[in-house]
Design a protein around this motif. Structure first.
Motif, PDB file in Angstrom:
ATOM      1  N   LYS A   1      -2.471  12.509   9.300  1.00  0.00           N
ATOM      2  CA  LYS A   1      -2.041  11.623  10.363  1.00  0.00           C
ATOM      3  C   LYS A   1      -0.907  12.273  11.146  1.00  0.00           C
ATOM      4  CE  LYS A   1      -2.980   7.588   7.445  1.00  0.00           C
ATOM      5  NZ  LYS A   1      -2.397   6.363   6.842  1.00  0.00           N
TER       6      LYS A   1
ATOM      7  N   GLU B   1       1.928  11.231  11.769  1.00  0.00           N
ATOM      8  CA  GLU B   1       3.189  11.024  11.078  1.00  0.00           C
ATOM      9  C   GLU B   1       3.391  11.967   9.897  1.00  0.00           C
ATOM     10  OE1 GLU B   1       0.755   7.151  10.316  1.00  0.00           O
ATOM     11  OE2 GLU B   1       0.888   8.707  11.864  1.00  0.00           O
ATOM     12  N   ASP B   2       2.370  12.731   9.540  1.00  0.00           N
ATOM     13  CA  ASP B   2       2.519  13.757   8.518  1.00  0.00           C
ATOM     14  C   ASP B   2       3.136  15.030   9.076  1.00  0.00           C
ATOM     15  OD1 ASP B   2       1.329  12.241   6.397  1.00  0.00           O
ATOM     16  OD2 ASP B   2      -0.653  12.739   7.206  1.00  0.00           O
TER      17      ASP B   2
ATOM     18  N   SER C   1       3.191   6.766   1.071  1.00  0.00           N
ATOM     19  CA  SER C   1       2.544   7.050   2.341  1.00  0.00           C
ATOM     20  C   SER C   1       1.431   8.090   2.245  1.00  0.00           C
ATOM     21  CB  SER C   1       3.573   7.499   3.378  1.00  0.00           C
ATOM     22  OG  SER C   1       4.192   8.714   2.998  1.00  0.00           O
TER      23      SER C   1
END
Length: 121
Positions: free
Chosen positions: A86, A88-89, A62
């Protein structure tokens, strides 16, 4: 004896960059692996980037192409350069090290206290 101290976390907009630092001290040799892990509440700890004492690196899928792990061997500082961040990081990021292993596994011997990264849209 071994101490890992992270810094560099913070809040950034999606697409931005951060560089995390991990200052290592107390090792009696340079033969130790280092790694960055991250954890989100409700999810298991995830290995993000790994570096052997020899210098080989690997990344979780990812973050490939976006994150770079590196080390200043003279200063014993491990870095995680995070680009194109992002949402999601977003996670607590932990520095880890182990003087017993070539690669740091999911339970390395030494851990920092973590630095939080928040990525907003």
């Amino acid at each position: 004896q071994v101490q890992l101290v992270e810094s560099g976390g913070g809040s950034v907009q999606a697409g931005g960059s951060l560089r995390l630092s991990c200052a290592a001290s107390g090792f009696t040799s340079n033969s130790y692996c280092m790694a960055w892990f991250r954890q989100v509440p409700g999810k298991q700890r995830e290995g993000v980037a790994f570096q052997t004492s020899y210098g080989s690196t690997r990344y979780t899928d990812s973050v490939k192409g976006r994150f770079t792990i590196s080390k200043d061997n003279a200063k014993n500082i491990l870095y995680l350069q995070m680009n194109v961040l992002k949402p999601e990081d977003t996670a607590m990021y932990y520095c880890a090290a182990d003087d017993r292993l070539l690669w740091c596994a999911e339970t390395p011997r030494y851990w920092g206290q973590g630095t939080h990264v928040t990525v907003s849209s």
